[in-house]
Design a protein around this motif. Sequence first.
Motif, PDB file in Angstrom:
ATOM      1  N   ALA A  78      49.585  24.763  47.086  1.00 46.61           N
ATOM      2  CA  ALA A  78      50.426  24.762  48.286  1.00 46.61           C
ATOM      3  C   ALA A  78      49.583  24.647  49.550  1.00 46.61           C
ATOM      4  O   ALA A  78      49.946  23.909  50.479  1.00 46.61           O
ATOM      5  CB  ALA A  78      51.284  26.026  48.326  1.00 46.61           C
ATOM      6  N   VAL A  79      48.464  25.356  49.598  1.00 46.75           N
ATOM      7  CA  VAL A  79      47.591  25.302  50.782  1.00 46.75           C
ATOM      8  C   VAL A  79      47.048  23.888  50.974  1.00 46.75           C
ATOM      9  O   VAL A  79      47.067  23.346  52.077  1.00 46.75           O
ATOM     10  CB  VAL A  79      46.442  26.335  50.664  1.00 46.75           C
ATOM     11  CG1 VAL A  79      45.350  26.080  51.683  1.00 46.75           C
ATOM     12  CG2 VAL A  79      46.988  27.746  50.812  1.00 46.75           C
ATOM     13  N   ILE A  80      46.589  23.292  49.890  1.00 44.53           N
ATOM     14  CA  ILE A  80      46.033  21.936  49.992  1.00 44.53           C
ATOM     15  C   ILE A  80      47.119  20.927  50.321  1.00 44.53           C
ATOM     16  O   ILE A  80      46.934  20.062  51.181  1.00 44.53           O
ATOM     17  CB  ILE A  80      45.286  21.565  48.701  1.00 44.53           C
ATOM     18  CG1 ILE A  80      44.039  22.437  48.562  1.00 44.53           C
ATOM     19  CG2 ILE A  80      44.905  20.087  48.692  1.00 44.53           C
ATOM     20  CD1 ILE A  80      43.317  22.295  47.251  1.00 44.53           C
ATOM     21  N   ALA A  81      48.271  21.035  49.666  1.00 41.39           N
ATOM     22  CA  ALA A  81      49.373  20.115  49.949  1.00 41.39           C
ATOM     23  C   ALA A  81      49.814  20.219  51.406  1.00 41.39           C
ATOM     24  O   ALA A  81      50.060  19.201  52.061  1.00 41.39           O
ATOM     25  CB  ALA A  81      50.549  20.394  49.010  1.00 41.39           C
ATOM     26  N   LYS A  82      49.873  21.427  51.917  1.00 41.14           N
ATOM     27  CA  LYS A  82      50.264  21.615  53.318  1.00 41.14           C
ATOM     28  C   LYS A  82      49.220  20.993  54.247  1.00 41.14           C
ATOM     29  O   LYS A  82      49.570  20.359  55.240  1.00 41.14           O
ATOM     30  CB  LYS A  82      50.425  23.109  53.625  1.00 41.14           C
ATOM     31  CG  LYS A  82      50.934  23.376  55.016  1.00 41.14           C
ATOM     32  CD  LYS A  82      51.184  24.859  55.229  1.00 41.14           C
ATOM     33  CE  LYS A  82      51.706  25.115  56.640  1.00 41.14           C
ATOM     34  NZ  LYS A  82      51.937  26.549  56.861  1.00 41.14           N
ATOM     35  N   ALA A  83      47.942  21.159  53.909  1.00 42.26           N
ATOM     36  CA  ALA A  83      46.886  20.581  54.744  1.00 42.26           C
ATOM     37  C   ALA A  83      46.936  19.054  54.729  1.00 42.26           C
ATOM     38  O   ALA A  83      46.623  18.410  55.731  1.00 42.26           O
ATOM     39  CB  ALA A  83      45.517  21.065  54.276  1.00 42.26           C
ATOM     40  N   LEU A  84      47.347  18.479  53.620  1.00 41.28           N
ATOM     41  CA  LEU A  84      47.417  17.018  53.516  1.00 41.28           C
ATOM     42  C   LEU A  84      48.722  16.442  54.053  1.00 41.28           C
ATOM     43  O   LEU A  84      48.874  15.227  54.122  1.00 41.28           O
ATOM     44  CB  LEU A  84      47.248  16.600  52.050  1.00 41.28           C
ATOM     45  CG  LEU A  84      45.864  16.816  51.453  1.00 41.28           C
ATOM     46  CD1 LEU A  84      45.887  16.540  49.957  1.00 41.28           C
ATOM     47  CD2 LEU A  84      44.831  15.956  52.150  1.00 41.28           C
TER      48      LEU A  84
ATOM     49  N   GLN B 248      41.982  20.263  66.011  1.00 37.64           N
ATOM     50  CA  GLN B 248      42.954  21.119  65.326  1.00 37.64           C
ATOM     51  C   GLN B 248      43.190  20.624  63.886  1.00 37.64           C
ATOM     52  O   GLN B 248      43.231  21.421  62.953  1.00 37.64           O
ATOM     53  CB  GLN B 248      44.271  21.128  66.105  1.00 37.64           C
ATOM     54  CG  GLN B 248      45.308  22.072  65.558  1.00 37.64           C
ATOM     55  CD  GLN B 248      46.563  22.084  66.423  1.00 37.64           C
ATOM     56  OE1 GLN B 248      46.769  21.226  67.278  1.00 37.64           O
ATOM     57  NE2 GLN B 248      47.414  23.059  66.187  1.00 37.64           N
ATOM     58  N   HIS B 249      43.297  19.320  63.702  1.00 39.09           N
ATOM     59  CA  HIS B 249      43.485  18.767  62.364  1.00 39.09           C
ATOM     60  C   HIS B 249      42.247  19.017  61.500  1.00 39.09           C
ATOM     61  O   HIS B 249      42.362  19.355  60.324  1.00 39.09           O
ATOM     62  CB  HIS B 249      43.793  17.270  62.431  1.00 39.09           C
ATOM     63  CG  HIS B 249      45.167  16.959  62.912  1.00 39.09           C
ATOM     64  ND1 HIS B 249      46.309  17.449  62.307  1.00 39.09           N
ATOM     65  CD2 HIS B 249      45.598  16.199  63.951  1.00 39.09           C
ATOM     66  CE1 HIS B 249      47.374  17.009  62.942  1.00 39.09           C
ATOM     67  NE2 HIS B 249      46.969  16.243  63.946  1.00 39.09           N
ATOM     68  N   LEU B 250      41.063  18.864  62.075  1.00 41.94           N
ATOM     69  CA  LEU B 250      39.830  19.133  61.334  1.00 41.94           C
ATOM     70  C   LEU B 250      39.764  20.598  60.904  1.00 41.94           C
ATOM     71  O   LEU B 250      39.359  20.904  59.784  1.00 41.94           O
ATOM     72  CB  LEU B 250      38.614  18.767  62.188  1.00 41.94           C
ATOM     73  CG  LEU B 250      38.372  17.268  62.388  1.00 41.94           C
ATOM     74  CD1 LEU B 250      37.359  17.035  63.500  1.00 41.94           C
ATOM     75  CD2 LEU B 250      37.926  16.608  61.100  1.00 41.94           C
ATOM     76  N   ARG B 251      40.174  21.486  61.772  1.00 38.01           N
ATOM     77  CA  ARG B 251      40.187  22.917  61.456  1.00 38.01           C
ATOM     78  C   ARG B 251      41.122  23.201  60.281  1.00 38.01           C
ATOM     79  O   ARG B 251      40.787  23.967  59.369  1.00 38.01           O
ATOM     80  CB  ARG B 251      40.608  23.726  62.686  1.00 38.01           C
ATOM     81  CG  ARG B 251      40.432  25.224  62.536  1.00 38.01           C
ATOM     82  CD  ARG B 251      40.726  25.988  63.829  1.00 38.01           C
ATOM     83  NE  ARG B 251      40.168  25.360  65.011  1.00 38.01           N
ATOM     84  CZ  ARG B 251      40.883  24.756  65.979  1.00 38.01           C
ATOM     85  NH1 ARG B 251      42.193  24.739  65.913  1.00 38.01           N
ATOM     86  NH2 ARG B 251      40.290  24.209  67.014  1.00 38.01           N
ATOM     87  N   THR B 252      42.290  22.569  60.277  1.00 41.16           N
ATOM     88  CA  THR B 252      43.244  22.751  59.177  1.00 41.16           C
ATOM     89  C   THR B 252      42.646  22.273  57.855  1.00 41.16           C
ATOM     90  O   THR B 252      42.749  22.960  56.835  1.00 41.16           O
ATOM     91  CB  THR B 252      44.551  21.992  59.476  1.00 41.16           C
ATOM     92  OG1 THR B 252      45.137  22.528  60.666  1.00 41.16           O
ATOM     93  CG2 THR B 252      45.546  22.109  58.322  1.00 41.16           C
ATOM     94  N   LEU B 253      42.012  21.115  57.873  1.00 41.74           N
ATOM     95  CA  LEU B 253      41.390  20.578  56.661  1.00 41.74           C
ATOM     96  C   LEU B 253      40.237  21.450  56.191  1.00 41.74           C
ATOM     97  O   LEU B 253      40.066  21.688  54.998  1.00 41.74           O
ATOM     98  CB  LEU B 253      40.901  19.151  56.910  1.00 41.74           C
ATOM     99  CG  LEU B 253      41.992  18.100  57.113  1.00 41.74           C
ATOM    100  CD1 LEU B 253      41.398  16.802  57.624  1.00 41.74           C
ATOM    101  CD2 LEU B 253      42.776  17.880  55.829  1.00 41.74           C
ATOM    102  N   LYS B 254      39.470  21.959  57.139  1.00 41.03           N
ATOM    103  CA  LYS B 254      38.340  22.826  56.793  1.00 41.03           C
ATOM    104  C   LYS B 254      38.843  24.149  56.221  1.00 41.03           C
ATOM    105  O   LYS B 254      38.314  24.640  55.215  1.00 41.03           O
ATOM    106  CB  LYS B 254      37.461  23.065  58.014  1.00 41.03           C
ATOM    107  CG  LYS B 254      36.178  23.796  57.681  1.00 41.03           C
ATOM    108  CD  LYS B 254      35.259  23.913  58.861  1.00 41.03           C
ATOM    109  CE  LYS B 254      34.003  24.663  58.423  1.00 41.03           C
ATOM    110  NZ  LYS B 254      33.318  25.270  59.506  1.00 41.03           N
ATOM    111  N   ASN B 255      39.863  24.734  56.816  1.00 35.34           N
ATOM    112  CA  ASN B 255      40.410  26.001  56.330  1.00 35.34           C
ATOM    113  C   ASN B 255      40.980  25.864  54.920  1.00 35.34           C
ATOM    114  O   ASN B 255      40.975  26.827  54.149  1.00 35.34           O
ATOM    115  CB  ASN B 255      41.479  26.538  57.282  1.00 35.34           C
ATOM    116  CG  ASN B 255      40.892  27.043  58.579  1.00 35.34           C
ATOM    117  OD1 ASN B 255      39.699  27.301  58.689  1.00 35.34           O
ATOM    118  ND2 ASN B 255      41.734  27.165  59.595  1.00 35.34           N
ATOM    119  N   ALA B 256      41.469  24.688  54.574  1.00 30.57           N
ATOM    120  CA  ALA B 256      41.999  24.446  53.231  1.00 30.57           C
ATOM    121  C   ALA B 256      40.874  24.127  52.240  1.00 30.57           C
ATOM    122  O   ALA B 256      41.127  24.002  51.045  1.00 30.57           O
ATOM    123  CB  ALA B 256      43.004  23.300  53.256  1.00 30.57           C
ATOM    124  N   GLY B 257      39.649  23.996  52.740  1.00 26.73           N
ATOM    125  CA  GLY B 257      38.509  23.712  51.877  1.00 26.73           C
ATOM    126  C   GLY B 257      38.331  22.247  51.531  1.00 26.73           C
ATOM    127  O   GLY B 257      37.523  21.905  50.681  1.00 26.73           O
TER     128      GLY B 257
END
Length: 116
Positions: free
Chosen positions: A15-21, A57-66
Amino acid sequence: MTKEEKFSENEIRLAVIAKALAHPARIQIIKFLAESGECMCGRIVDVLPLSQATVSQHLRTLKNAGLINGNIEGQRVCYCINENTFKLFESEINTFLENITRNNTCKNGGSKCQTG
């Protein structure tokens, strides 16, 4: 018991990865980083029709999702794909989709299938 305790680690991770994508800009960032094949510093903003703050902000979201790694080099942060996370995601999403297909009781209009 909290809501999160009712879900498995795999379900939460998916879910975390799907949300980030789940944003076209983040998909474009991932594609750009994958195509470049190396860590990118600063050029990401040049390839997106977005402000520096929005890209950050988008980079931060992708980084937080790993999904990406960010390394500080001097005054800049350089980003690259986290291949381990993508391999894990690929394995887990394939298993998830295979289970859905295998366990689908509505195949070919089966008797358990409800229609509108």
